[in-house]
Design a protein around this motif. Structure first.
Motif, mmCIF file in Angstrom:
data_model
loop_
_atom_site.group_PDB
_atom_site.id
_atom_site.type_symbol
_atom_site.label_atom_id
_atom_site.label_comp_id
_atom_site.label_asym_id
_atom_site.label_seq_id
_atom_site.Cartn_x
_atom_site.Cartn_y
_atom_site.Cartn_z
ATOM 1 N N VAL A 136 0.849 -1.204 0.000
ATOM 2 C CA VAL A 136 0.000 0.000 0.000
ATOM 3 C C VAL A 136 0.878 1.245 0.000
ATOM 4 C CG1 VAL A 136 -1.676 1.326 1.353
ATOM 5 C CG2 VAL A 136 -1.977 -1.126 1.053
ATOM 6 N N LYS A 137 1.932 1.250 0.808
ATOM 7 C CA LYS A 137 2.847 2.394 0.844
ATOM 8 C C LYS A 137 3.486 2.628 -0.516
ATOM 9 C CE LYS A 137 4.186 2.199 5.716
ATOM 10 N NZ LYS A 137 5.300 1.929 6.652
ATOM 11 N N GLN A 138 3.903 1.551 -1.173
ATOM 12 C CA GLN A 138 4.509 1.691 -2.493
ATOM 13 C C GLN A 138 3.486 2.168 -3.519
ATOM 14 O OE1 GLN A 138 6.363 -2.103 -3.169
ATOM 15 N NE2 GLN A 138 8.224 -1.510 -2.093
ATOM 16 N N GLY A 139 2.238 1.727 -3.360
ATOM 17 C CA GLY A 139 1.182 2.201 -4.244
ATOM 18 C C GLY A 139 0.967 3.698 -4.104
ATOM 19 N N PHE A 140 0.950 4.199 -2.867
ATOM 20 C CA PHE A 140 0.830 5.634 -2.652
ATOM 21 C C PHE A 140 2.026 6.369 -3.233
ATOM 22 C CE2 PHE A 140 -2.362 4.862 0.773
ATOM 23 C CZ PHE A 140 -3.332 5.723 0.281
ATOM 24 N N GLN A 141 3.208 5.787 -3.092
ATOM 25 C CA GLN A 141 4.407 6.402 -3.652
ATOM 26 C C GLN A 141 4.281 6.500 -5.178
ATOM 27 O OE1 GLN A 141 7.999 4.274 -2.803
ATOM 28 N NE2 GLN A 141 9.319 5.865 -3.637
ATOM 29 N N ASP A 142 3.761 5.449 -5.816
ATOM 30 C CA ASP A 142 3.552 5.474 -7.266
ATOM 31 C C ASP A 142 2.571 6.574 -7.674
ATOM 32 O OD1 ASP A 142 5.283 3.344 -7.530
ATOM 33 O OD2 ASP A 142 3.697 1.841 -7.752
ATOM 34 N N LEU A 143 1.602 6.850 -6.801
ATOM 35 C CA LEU A 143 0.625 7.908 -7.076
ATOM 36 C C LEU A 143 1.194 9.297 -6.824
ATOM 37 C CD1 LEU A 143 -2.542 6.407 -5.350
ATOM 38 C CD2 LEU A 143 -2.051 6.488 -7.797
ATOM 39 N N ALA A 150 1.668 10.338 -3.660
ATOM 40 C CA ALA A 150 1.019 10.749 -2.414
ATOM 41 C C ALA A 150 1.745 10.112 -1.234
ATOM 42 C CB ALA A 150 -0.442 10.320 -2.415
ATOM 43 N N SER A 151 1.826 10.867 -0.151
ATOM 44 C CA SER A 151 2.501 10.339 1.035
ATOM 45 C C SER A 151 1.529 9.764 2.054
ATOM 46 C CB SER A 151 3.338 11.446 1.696
ATOM 47 O OG SER A 151 2.498 12.546 2.035
ATOM 48 N N SER A 152 0.238 10.014 1.859
ATOM 49 C CA SER A 152 -0.772 9.517 2.796
ATOM 50 C C SER A 152 -2.121 9.457 2.089
ATOM 51 C CB SER A 152 -0.873 10.449 4.009
ATOM 52 O OG SER A 152 -1.360 11.714 3.598
ATOM 53 N N LEU A 153 -3.087 8.899 2.774
ATOM 54 C CA LEU A 153 -4.432 8.824 2.220
ATOM 55 C C LEU A 153 -5.011 10.220 2.026
ATOM 56 C CD1 LEU A 153 -6.738 7.037 1.295
ATOM 57 C CD2 LEU A 153 -7.508 6.892 3.658
ATOM 58 N N SER A 154 -4.785 11.096 2.987
ATOM 59 C CA SER A 154 -5.322 12.461 2.855
ATOM 60 C C SER A 154 -4.657 13.209 1.698
ATOM 61 C CB SER A 154 -5.157 13.236 4.163
ATOM 62 O OG SER A 154 -3.794 13.309 4.523
ATOM 63 N N SER A 155 -3.365 12.989 1.468
ATOM 64 C CA SER A 155 -2.725 13.659 0.328
ATOM 65 C C SER A 155 -3.216 13.061 -0.996
ATOM 66 C CB SER A 155 -1.200 13.597 0.424
ATOM 67 O OG SER A 155 -0.735 12.275 0.322
ATOM 68 N N ALA A 156 -3.557 11.784 -1.018
ATOM 69 C CA ALA A 156 -4.131 11.178 -2.214
ATOM 70 C C ALA A 156 -5.495 11.792 -2.505
ATOM 71 C CB ALA A 156 -4.247 9.667 -2.054
ATOM 72 N N HIS A 157 -6.292 12.031 -1.451
ATOM 73 C CA HIS A 157 -7.588 12.684 -1.618
ATOM 74 C C HIS A 157 -7.410 14.087 -2.182
ATOM 75 C CE1 HIS A 157 -10.668 10.057 0.440
ATOM 76 N NE2 HIS A 157 -9.543 9.416 0.654
ATOM 77 N N GLU A 158 -6.407 14.801 -1.684
ATOM 78 C CA GLU A 158 -6.155 16.162 -2.161
ATOM 79 C C GLU A 158 -5.734 16.154 -3.634
ATOM 80 O OE1 GLU A 158 -6.219 19.969 -2.587
ATOM 81 O OE2 GLU A 158 -6.915 18.973 -0.750
ATOM 82 N N LEU A 159 -4.912 15.181 -4.015
ATOM 83 C CA LEU A 159 -4.515 15.062 -5.420
ATOM 84 C C LEU A 159 -5.726 14.778 -6.312
ATOM 85 C CD1 LEU A 159 -1.195 13.031 -5.063
ATOM 86 C CD2 LEU A 159 -1.431 15.423 -5.774
#
Length: 99
Positions: free
Chosen positions: A49-56, A58-67
């Motif tokens: 999951v951490k690597q998936g966020f890195q690929d996106l 994003a450093s966290s779920l909240s930063s993924a939401h912001e993106l």
């Protein structure tokens, strides 16, 4: 067309192979027997999951939401058929690697 098991469940109809007298499998079927507690796989799942966020990016779920909200990150909706077709194809060999 997929594996013989998939063809018997109807996947051959997609490729007009349901009328063929001879069915040629183009896929594999596999199952894993129970191997014990799932707890030993949790660290691997967390890392994935951490690597998936890195690929996106994003450093966290909240930063993924912001993106997503800003339009920087866009997601693609795929049908079940597209997901199946996007799976393993042309598997020549398989080597089991221990965790």
């Amino acid at each position: 067309m997929g594996s013989l098991e998939a063809m018997t469940k109807g996947s051959d109809q997609r490729y007009l192979g349901d009328t063929a007298k001879l069915k040629i499998a183009q896929g594999v079927v596999g199952a894993v027997a129970y191997k014990g507690s799932i707890l030993r796989f949790i660290p691997y799942t967390i890392q994935a999951v951490k690597q998936g966020f890195q690929d996106l990016g994003a450093s966290s779920l909240s930063s993924a939401h912001e993106l997503l909200r800003s339009g920087t990150l866009r997601l693609e909706v795929r049908t079940g058929a597209a997901q199946v077709e996007g799976g393993v194809h042309g598997l020549v060999s398989y080597e089991k690697k221990s965790l």
